[in-house]
Design a protein around this motif. Structure first.
Motif, PDB file in Angstrom:
ATOM      1  N   SER A 321       0.812  -1.213   0.000  1.00 35.63           N
ATOM      2  CA  SER A 321       0.000   0.000   0.000  1.00 35.63           C
ATOM      3  C   SER A 321       0.845   1.263   0.000  1.00 35.63           C
ATOM      4  CB  SER A 321      -0.929   0.006   1.221  1.00 35.63           C
ATOM      5  OG  SER A 321      -0.190   0.209   2.415  1.00 35.63           O
ATOM      6  N   LEU A 322       2.124   1.151   0.401  1.00 32.51           N
ATOM      7  CA  LEU A 322       2.989   2.321   0.405  1.00 32.51           C
ATOM      8  C   LEU A 322       3.233   2.826  -1.018  1.00 32.51           C
ATOM      9  CD1 LEU A 322       5.637   1.259   3.074  1.00 32.51           C
ATOM     10  CD2 LEU A 322       3.717   2.835   3.353  1.00 32.51           C
ATOM     11  N   VAL A 323       3.461   1.897  -1.907  1.00 27.54           N
ATOM     12  CA  VAL A 323       3.644   2.245  -3.318  1.00 27.54           C
ATOM     13  C   VAL A 323       2.855   1.232  -4.131  1.00 27.54           C
ATOM     14  CG1 VAL A 323       5.292   2.785  -5.142  1.00 27.54           C
ATOM     15  CG2 VAL A 323       5.981   2.991  -2.747  1.00 27.54           C
ATOM     16  N   GLY A 337       9.544   6.733 -14.169  1.00 28.49           N
ATOM     17  CA  GLY A 337      10.695   5.929 -13.801  1.00 28.49           C
ATOM     18  C   GLY A 337      10.984   6.006 -12.313  1.00 28.49           C
ATOM     19  N   LEU A 338      10.765   7.190 -11.730  1.00 31.74           N
ATOM     20  CA  LEU A 338      10.991   7.349 -10.298  1.00 31.74           C
ATOM     21  C   LEU A 338      10.042   6.462  -9.503  1.00 31.74           C
ATOM     22  CD1 LEU A 338      12.316   8.781  -7.910  1.00 31.74           C
ATOM     23  CD2 LEU A 338      10.595  10.596  -8.156  1.00 31.74           C
ATOM     24  N   ARG A 339       8.790   6.404  -9.936  1.00 35.78           N
ATOM     25  CA  ARG A 339       7.811   5.599  -9.197  1.00 35.78           C
ATOM     26  C   ARG A 339       8.143   4.110  -9.316  1.00 35.78           C
ATOM     27  NH1 ARG A 339       3.009   6.706  -6.910  1.00 35.78           N
ATOM     28  NH2 ARG A 339       1.519   4.986  -6.688  1.00 35.78           N
ATOM     29  N   ARG A 340       8.571   3.688 -10.490  1.00 38.76           N
ATOM     30  CA  ARG A 340       8.973   2.283 -10.641  1.00 38.76           C
ATOM     31  C   ARG A 340      10.149   1.955  -9.720  1.00 38.76           C
ATOM     32  NH1 ARG A 340       6.881  -0.374 -15.115  1.00 38.76           N
ATOM     33  NH2 ARG A 340       5.855   0.946 -16.670  1.00 38.76           N
ATOM     34  N   GLY A 341      11.119   2.855  -9.705  1.00 37.57           N
ATOM     35  CA  GLY A 341      12.280   2.613  -8.852  1.00 37.57           C
ATOM     36  C   GLY A 341      11.927   2.602  -7.388  1.00 37.57           C
ATOM     37  N   LEU A 342      11.004   3.492  -6.993  1.00 33.53           N
ATOM     38  CA  LEU A 342      10.584   3.542  -5.597  1.00 33.53           C
ATOM     39  C   LEU A 342       9.901   2.252  -5.195  1.00 33.53           C
ATOM     40  CD1 LEU A 342      10.305   5.185  -3.005  1.00 33.53           C
ATOM     41  CD2 LEU A 342       8.178   6.145  -3.934  1.00 33.53           C
ATOM     42  N   ARG A 343       9.053   1.715  -6.068  1.00 32.70           N
ATOM     43  CA  ARG A 343       8.371   0.461  -5.726  1.00 32.70           C
ATOM     44  C   ARG A 343       9.366  -0.685  -5.599  1.00 32.70           C
ATOM     45  NH1 ARG A 343       3.568  -1.648  -5.025  1.00 32.70           N
ATOM     46  NH2 ARG A 343       3.314  -3.868  -5.418  1.00 32.70           N
ATOM     47  N   THR A 344      10.330  -0.717  -6.502  1.00 28.86           N
ATOM     48  CA  THR A 344      11.347  -1.763  -6.420  1.00 28.86           C
ATOM     49  C   THR A 344      12.114  -1.666  -5.107  1.00 28.86           C
ATOM     50  OG1 THR A 344      11.572  -1.829  -8.831  1.00 28.86           O
ATOM     51  CG2 THR A 344      13.394  -2.706  -7.524  1.00 28.86           C
TER      52      THR A 344
END
Length: 387
Positions: A321-323, A337-344
């Protein structure tokens, strides 16, 4: 084992942009239309003494919407209120991501960390998918539980069978039993093609056409986490008894709404299962209903049925739920790209947390399965001669 859901409309193979546009048009009409009017009484006993147990979002797919679970103060029945309409159940069932949900992905990451990037040898050597051995063992244990009541059933119907994982495992216990499967989706046809079931029936057990075909055909009917998902559990029980032969056996696994984990973890307790779970029925209510319908209830209990995953699932849902899933078509824009990296990063950082929670689940399992912390109970009942 998957349970029957309203059959979702086929989703055409659209591009990501077109799928996003289709969801945007659907959601522009609002999600309120997916809910029935809120009811003021308990659907099980009729009491008006209700309290709200939780309000939550869709913690798995993260589709828009808010869901409320009410509890009856008199009979302790839990139910979604307001309940989703058939259209709403189809909306929240379809469009599943092609990748596992956050809980599964985070658990997989934890497993890879524990094993240095390699799956356990037992899983690798198995013909089952790597994630399946534990559920395969649970299915075999469920089948063995019927031995004391019906050692040689001729015919067995698994309701909500999905791809037939339970019949596949149960065949190793009952090699001479004919296993059939019923599901509201075409997954049951794949189960037949794979040889897991002999006959595949598509539809709901309460459909008149289905009942006409299956009436009085089976020695055993199983329902594993199926009653949680149907609009009318009582009607489902009546239909199950009609497809049983006189003296036939009914085996039901249900998430226990009185599980202590449900109170402690709240919205993060996975069996609350919103928006998919419409009912969570206490064992006393289910037992009384089966007896009212003319059954002999042979056993009710949680020993050997508890699934040790409450803490790990809660951790995974909270981390997810955080990302939330960034590339879901019901989100208004593609992920950056930032959101993908944050989820990873969140998934990787959370892997040790989920792994630790999972280890604690298994350490507590022997105790949990014999206390109020058991998350599941099982009922075995025998249909009477006039049931």
């Amino acid at each position: 084992m998957p349970s029957p859901e309203p059959a979702p409309a086929p989703v055409p193979a659209l591009s990501a942009d077109r799928r996003r546009a289709a969801y945007a048009a659907e959601l522009a009409r609002g999600t309120g239309r997916f809910h029935e009017p809120r009811r003021a009484d308990c659907p099980w006993c009729g009491s008006v003494r209700l309290r709200t147990r939780l309000r939550t979002a869709d913690l798995r797919q993260h589709k828009p919407g808010t869901f409320v679970v009410d509890e009856c103060r008199d009979c302790a029945h839990l139910f979604q209120n307001p309940r989703l309409t058939p259209e709403g159940r189809a909306f929240y069932a379809q469009g599943l991501p092609a990748v596992p949900p956050p809980a599964a992905r985070t658990a997989a990451a934890a497993r890879r960390q524990r094993t240095g990037g390699h799956e356990p040898e037992a899983a690798a050597a198995s013909s089952l998918p790597a994630a399946a051995p534990a559920s395969h063992r649970r299915h075999r244990a469920a089948a063995r539980a019927m031995l004391a009541h019906r050692p040689e059933p001729e015919s067995w119907l698994d309701v909500g069978t999905g791809r037939g994982h339970f019949p596949r495992a149960a065949r190793t216990v009952f090699p001479y039993t004919s296993f059939d499967g019923l599901d509201t989706t075409s997954a049951v046809q794949r189960a037949r093609a794979a040889g897991h079931v002999e006959e595949a029936h598509i539809g709901a057990l309460t459909d008149p056409d289905v009942l006409a075909r299956l009436r009085g055909r089976y020695d055993v009917v199983s329902m594993f986490h199926h009653l949680e998902r149907v609009p009318d559990p009582r009607a489902e029980l009546r239909a199950a008894l009609r497809v049983l032969r006189p003296g036939g056996h009914l085996m039901i696994d249900v998430f226990d709404p009185r599980c202590a984990f449900g109170v402690l973890l709240g919205r993060w307790w996975a069996p609350h299962g919103q928006p998919g779970h419409l009912h969570l029925t206490p064992r006393a209510n289910l037992r009384a209903e089966l007896e009212d319908q003319g059954c002999d209830v042979l056993s009710v209990g949680s020993a050997g049925v508890h699934t040790p995953y409450d803490l790990a699932a809660a951790a995974a849902l909270a981390l997810g739920s955080l990302v939330p899933e960034p590339d879901a078509p019901w989100r208004p824009a593609p992920p950056t790209g930032l959101r993908r990296g944050l989820r990873t990063a969140v998934t990787r950082a959370g892997a040790p947390i989920v792994a630790t929670a999972g280890a604690l689940d298994h350490a507590l399992a022997p105790l949990a399965g014999r206390t109020r912390f058991a998350n599941t109970y099982r009922v075995v009942a025998r249909r009477g001669p006039a049931g």
